[in-house]
Design a protein around this motif. Structure first.
Motif, PDB file in Angstrom:
ATOM      1  N   GLY A  10      -9.810  10.032  -4.338  1.00 54.99           N
ATOM      2  CA  GLY A  10      -9.919   8.617  -3.991  1.00 54.99           C
ATOM      3  C   GLY A  10      -9.105   8.250  -2.781  1.00 54.99           C
ATOM      4  N   TRP A  11      -9.376   7.051  -2.300  1.00 52.75           N
ATOM      5  CA  TRP A  11      -8.598   6.457  -1.221  1.00 52.75           C
ATOM      6  C   TRP A  11      -7.789   5.294  -1.792  1.00 52.75           C
ATOM      7  CZ3 TRP A  11      -7.840   8.051   3.679  1.00 52.75           C
ATOM      8  CH2 TRP A  11      -8.688   9.033   4.183  1.00 52.75           C
ATOM      9  N   TYR A  12      -6.551   5.242  -1.350  1.00 49.66           N
ATOM     10  CA  TYR A  12      -5.636   4.190  -1.752  1.00 49.66           C
ATOM     11  C   TYR A  12      -5.151   3.488  -0.481  1.00 49.66           C
ATOM     12  CZ  TYR A  12      -5.339   6.956  -6.073  1.00 49.66           C
ATOM     13  OH  TYR A  12      -5.640   7.654  -7.222  1.00 49.66           O
ATOM     14  N   ARG A  13      -4.611   2.297  -0.634  1.00 49.41           N
ATOM     15  CA  ARG A  13      -4.016   1.625   0.516  1.00 49.41           C
ATOM     16  C   ARG A  13      -2.790   0.828   0.064  1.00 49.41           C
ATOM     17  NH1 ARG A  13      -8.680  -2.926   1.913  1.00 49.41           N
ATOM     18  NH2 ARG A  13      -8.261  -4.334   0.141  1.00 49.41           N
ATOM     19  N   GLN A  14      -1.883   0.662   1.007  1.00 50.60           N
ATOM     20  CA  GLN A  14      -0.684  -0.112   0.733  1.00 50.60           C
ATOM     21  C   GLN A  14      -0.411  -1.020   1.923  1.00 50.60           C
ATOM     22  OE1 GLN A  14       2.876   2.101  -0.292  1.00 50.60           O
ATOM     23  NE2 GLN A  14       3.698   0.325  -1.381  1.00 50.60           N
ATOM     24  N   ALA A  15      -0.488  -2.308   1.674  1.00 50.17           N
ATOM     25  CA  ALA A  15      -0.183  -3.305   2.691  1.00 50.17           C
ATOM     26  C   ALA A  15       1.301  -3.650   2.608  1.00 50.17           C
ATOM     27  CB  ALA A  15      -1.035  -4.551   2.478  1.00 50.17           C
ATOM     28  N   PRO A  16       1.874  -4.161   3.686  1.00 40.12           N
ATOM     29  CA  PRO A  16       3.296  -4.525   3.673  1.00 40.12           C
ATOM     30  C   PRO A  16       3.621  -5.485   2.538  1.00 40.12           C
ATOM     31  CG  PRO A  16       2.454  -4.588   5.907  1.00 40.12           C
ATOM     32  CD  PRO A  16       1.264  -4.387   5.008  1.00 40.12           C
TER      33      PRO A  16
ATOM     34  N   SER B  20     -17.501  -3.836   8.404  1.00 34.16           N
ATOM     35  CA  SER B  20     -17.208  -5.272   8.231  1.00 34.16           C
ATOM     36  C   SER B  20     -15.746  -5.492   7.860  1.00 34.16           C
ATOM     37  CB  SER B  20     -18.130  -5.863   7.152  1.00 34.16           C
ATOM     38  OG  SER B  20     -19.485  -5.684   7.497  1.00 34.16           O
ATOM     39  N   LEU B  21     -14.883  -4.854   8.615  1.00 37.23           N
ATOM     40  CA  LEU B  21     -13.456  -4.914   8.292  1.00 37.23           C
ATOM     41  C   LEU B  21     -12.910  -6.319   8.444  1.00 37.23           C
ATOM     42  CD1 LEU B  21     -12.434  -1.522   9.831  1.00 37.23           C
ATOM     43  CD2 LEU B  21     -11.948  -2.225   7.483  1.00 37.23           C
ATOM     44  N   LYS B  22     -11.952  -6.635   7.583  1.00 32.75           N
ATOM     45  CA  LYS B  22     -11.308  -7.944   7.555  1.00 32.75           C
ATOM     46  C   LYS B  22      -9.810  -7.783   7.777  1.00 32.75           C
ATOM     47  CE  LYS B  22     -14.577  -9.470   3.970  1.00 32.75           C
ATOM     48  NZ  LYS B  22     -14.697 -10.028   2.592  1.00 32.75           N
ATOM     49  N   PRO B  23      -9.144  -8.815   8.227  1.00 33.84           N
ATOM     50  CA  PRO B  23      -7.680  -8.714   8.407  1.00 33.84           C
ATOM     51  C   PRO B  23      -6.958  -8.290   7.132  1.00 33.84           C
ATOM     52  CG  PRO B  23      -8.516 -10.656   9.525  1.00 33.84           C
ATOM     53  CD  PRO B  23      -9.670 -10.087   8.761  1.00 33.84           C
ATOM     54  N   GLU B  24      -7.477  -8.691   5.984  1.00 35.53           N
ATOM     55  CA  GLU B  24      -6.824  -8.302   4.736  1.00 35.53           C
ATOM     56  C   GLU B  24      -7.001  -6.836   4.380  1.00 35.53           C
ATOM     57  OE1 GLU B  24      -8.940 -10.862   5.251  1.00 35.53           O
ATOM     58  OE2 GLU B  24     -10.283 -11.152   3.519  1.00 35.53           O
ATOM     59  N   ASP B  25      -7.787  -6.109   5.162  1.00 35.23           N
ATOM     60  CA  ASP B  25      -7.897  -4.662   4.980  1.00 35.23           C
ATOM     61  C   ASP B  25      -6.763  -3.919   5.685  1.00 35.23           C
ATOM     62  OD1 ASP B  25     -11.431  -5.043   5.387  1.00 35.23           O
ATOM     63  OD2 ASP B  25     -10.345  -4.744   3.505  1.00 35.23           O
ATOM     64  N   THR B  26      -5.959  -4.629   6.438  1.00 32.41           N
ATOM     65  CA  THR B  26      -4.839  -4.009   7.142  1.00 32.41           C
ATOM     66  C   THR B  26      -3.873  -3.382   6.145  1.00 32.41           C
ATOM     67  OG1 THR B  26      -5.000  -5.513   9.020  1.00 32.41           O
ATOM     68  CG2 THR B  26      -2.874  -4.452   8.637  1.00 32.41           C
TER      69      THR B  26
ATOM     70  N   GLY C 118      -0.420   9.279   5.414  1.00 30.93           N
ATOM     71  CA  GLY C 118      -1.265   8.095   5.505  1.00 30.93           C
ATOM     72  C   GLY C 118      -1.756   7.858   6.918  1.00 30.93           C
ATOM     73  N   THR C 119      -2.679   6.919   7.047  1.00 24.96           N
ATOM     74  CA  THR C 119      -3.174   6.531   8.363  1.00 24.96           C
ATOM     75  C   THR C 119      -3.245   5.009   8.415  1.00 24.96           C
ATOM     76  OG1 THR C 119      -4.933   6.883  10.017  1.00 24.96           O
ATOM     77  CG2 THR C 119      -5.635   6.744   7.706  1.00 24.96           C
ATOM     78  N   GLN C 120      -2.682   4.448   9.469  1.00 30.48           N
ATOM     79  CA  GLN C 120      -2.575   2.992   9.584  1.00 30.48           C
ATOM     80  C   GLN C 120      -3.894   2.398  10.059  1.00 30.48           C
ATOM     81  OE1 GLN C 120       0.214   0.737   9.122  1.00 30.48           O
ATOM     82  NE2 GLN C 120      -1.436  -0.773   9.373  1.00 30.48           N
ATOM     83  N   VAL C 121      -4.330   1.371   9.352  1.00 31.73           N
ATOM     84  CA  VAL C 121      -5.502   0.596   9.758  1.00 31.73           C
ATOM     85  C   VAL C 121      -5.039  -0.834  10.008  1.00 31.73           C
ATOM     86  CG1 VAL C 121      -7.710  -0.373   9.017  1.00 31.73           C
ATOM     87  CG2 VAL C 121      -7.149   2.012   8.502  1.00 31.73           C
ATOM     88  N   THR C 122      -5.304  -1.329  11.201  1.00 34.38           N
ATOM     89  CA  THR C 122      -4.928  -2.687  11.559  1.00 34.38           C
ATOM     90  C   THR C 122      -6.164  -3.445  12.007  1.00 34.38           C
ATOM     91  OG1 THR C 122      -2.734  -1.945  12.268  1.00 34.38           O
ATOM     92  CG2 THR C 122      -3.457  -4.120  13.017  1.00 34.38           C
TER      93      THR C 122
END
Length: 120
Positions: free
Chosen positions: A35-41, A84-90, A113-117
């Motif tokens: 799976g893919w996970y993400r962690q926002a600040p 359709s990326l959104k700012p909240e996907d950062t 990890g890899t940063q998505v902004t």
């Protein structure tokens, strides 16, 4: 040694697309689910997409219809196509194993990890 190497992140404007890749050591890739996970600040890490060896997929409600997870078993690689990326996907995006149904990983080993902004 466990290895997870994520790549493909970057900066993109809202509505744009990115494709993330994660090369996984064979010992992990033999796990039934990845799976893919993400962690926002300031937020906890969350799972956004999972794929089972048998082909089933699972997506967080926030990305359903926009993200697509896939895997190439021959290359020990998991992909995440993000449209359709959104700012909240950062966030910083990671890949790892997934316990199917619990939507979490038992592993304490993470890649860089890899940063998505996503911003205008």
């Amino acid at each position: 040694q466990v290895q997870l190497v994520e790549s493909g992140g970057g900066w993109v404007q809202p509505g744009g697309s990115l494709r993330l890749s994660c090369v996984v050591s064979r010992s992990i890739f033999n796990s039934p689910s990845m799976g893919w996970y993400r962690q926002a600040p300031g937020k906890q890490r969350e799972m956004v997409a999972a794929i089972h060896t048998l082909g089933g997929t699972k997506y967080a409600d926030s990305v359903k219809g926009r993200f697509t997870i896939s895997r190439d078993n021959a290359k020990n690689t998991v992909y995440l196509q993000m449209n359709s990326l959104k700012p909240e996907d950062t966030a910083v995006y990671y890949c790892n194993t997934v316990i199917w149904g619990r939507w979490s990983t038992p592993s304490n080993d993470w890649g860089q990890g890899t940063q998505v902004t996503v911003s205008s």
